[in-house]
Write a protein that holds these residues in place. Structure first.
Motif, mmCIF file in Angstrom:
data_model
loop_
_atom_site.group_PDB
_atom_site.id
_atom_site.type_symbol
_atom_site.label_atom_id
_atom_site.label_comp_id
_atom_site.label_asym_id
_atom_site.label_seq_id
_atom_site.Cartn_x
_atom_site.Cartn_y
_atom_site.Cartn_z
ATOM 1 N N SER A 38 69.779 44.099 40.418
ATOM 2 C CA SER A 38 69.882 45.268 39.552
ATOM 3 C C SER A 38 71.324 45.758 39.459
ATOM 4 O O SER A 38 71.816 46.086 38.375
ATOM 5 C CB SER A 38 68.989 46.386 40.093
ATOM 6 O OG SER A 38 69.162 47.557 39.348
ATOM 7 N N GLY B 35 73.665 43.678 37.122
ATOM 8 C CA GLY B 35 73.475 44.030 35.711
ATOM 9 C C GLY B 35 74.108 45.363 35.360
ATOM 10 O O GLY B 35 74.769 45.495 34.326
ATOM 11 N N GLN B 36 73.921 46.366 36.204
ATOM 12 C CA GLN B 36 74.487 47.688 35.940
ATOM 13 C C GLN B 36 76.012 47.666 35.973
ATOM 14 O O GLN B 36 76.667 48.291 35.140
ATOM 15 C CB GLN B 36 73.941 48.700 36.948
ATOM 16 C CG GLN B 36 72.478 48.992 36.760
ATOM 17 C CD GLN B 36 71.936 49.894 37.843
ATOM 18 O OE1 GLN B 36 72.662 50.441 38.663
ATOM 19 N NE2 GLN B 36 70.625 50.054 37.876
ATOM 20 N N ARG C 263 77.989 45.092 35.371
ATOM 21 C CA ARG C 263 78.489 44.370 34.187
ATOM 22 C C ARG C 263 78.492 45.279 32.957
ATOM 23 O O ARG C 263 79.414 45.241 32.158
ATOM 24 C CB ARG C 263 77.672 43.111 33.945
ATOM 25 C CG ARG C 263 77.975 42.024 34.971
ATOM 26 C CD ARG C 263 77.113 40.800 34.762
ATOM 27 N NE ARG C 263 77.284 40.195 33.464
ATOM 28 C CZ ARG C 263 78.181 39.250 33.174
ATOM 29 N NH1 ARG C 263 78.986 38.805 34.114
ATOM 30 N NH2 ARG C 263 78.265 38.745 31.970
ATOM 31 N N LYS C 264 77.482 46.125 32.803
ATOM 32 C CA LYS C 264 77.429 47.069 31.676
ATOM 33 C C LYS C 264 78.553 48.094 31.783
ATOM 34 O O LYS C 264 79.139 48.495 30.778
ATOM 35 C CB LYS C 264 76.081 47.776 31.635
ATOM 36 C CG LYS C 264 74.951 46.887 31.192
ATOM 37 C CD LYS C 264 73.627 47.619 31.259
ATOM 38 C CE LYS C 264 72.486 46.651 31.007
ATOM 39 N NZ LYS C 264 71.184 47.282 31.245
ATOM 40 N N GLN C 265 78.869 48.523 33.007
ATOM 41 C CA GLN C 265 79.905 49.535 33.205
ATOM 42 C C GLN C 265 81.312 48.970 33.017
ATOM 43 O O GLN C 265 82.256 49.726 32.826
ATOM 44 C CB GLN C 265 79.788 50.166 34.585
ATOM 45 C CG GLN C 265 78.590 51.056 34.723
ATOM 46 C CD GLN C 265 78.463 51.650 36.114
ATOM 47 O OE1 GLN C 265 79.234 51.344 37.006
ATOM 48 N NE2 GLN C 265 77.475 52.497 36.311
ATOM 49 N N VAL D 63 82.549 47.648 30.569
ATOM 50 C CA VAL D 63 83.013 48.011 29.230
ATOM 51 C C VAL D 63 83.835 49.290 29.290
ATOM 52 O O VAL D 63 84.851 49.425 28.622
ATOM 53 C CB VAL D 63 81.812 48.177 28.267
ATOM 54 C CG1 VAL D 63 82.251 48.697 26.919
ATOM 55 C CG2 VAL D 63 81.057 46.872 28.133
ATOM 56 N N ASN D 64 83.420 50.243 30.122
ATOM 57 C CA ASN D 64 84.104 51.535 30.239
ATOM 58 C C ASN D 64 85.154 51.560 31.343
ATOM 59 O O ASN D 64 85.761 52.582 31.585
ATOM 60 C CB ASN D 64 83.075 52.642 30.500
ATOM 61 C CG ASN D 64 82.095 52.767 29.368
ATOM 62 O OD1 ASN D 64 82.448 52.585 28.218
ATOM 63 N ND2 ASN D 64 80.854 53.051 29.686
#
Length: 88
Positions: free
Chosen positions: A61, A64-65, A67-69, A71-72
């Protein structure tokens, strides 16, 4: 492919000053504030985190989280080091 047992060190690279600190994967301790530039890395005591499921599910989990962050941005990058001769 690289397994978790192939990881020889975990490095954290500060996004502010670009310096790195490496730690053993068996004893990961994340500083609250990075010593080089005093950038704040954590807001709570990471030792107080308790798994609500299995460590494996938390890891999946978290990957995945994180990798999404990416971007910012964030305060630091996580880099996994391994010996190429032993991996594979």
């Amino acid at each position: 492919m690289v397994g978790l047992d192939d990881v020889t060190a975990v490095s954290f690279e500060c996004n502010r000053c670009r310096t790195r600190v490496s730690v053993s994967p068996d004893d990961i301790r994340l500083p609250h504030q990075y010593p080089q530039c005093n950038s704040v890395w954590t807001f709570n005591d990471p030792a107080s985190f308790h798994s609500v499921t299995s460590p494996q599910m938390n890891f999946v989990s978290a990957v995945g989280q994180i990798r999404k962050q990416l971007v910012n941005g964030g305060p630091f990058k996580i880099l996994l080091e391994f010996n190429e001769a032993e991996a594979g």
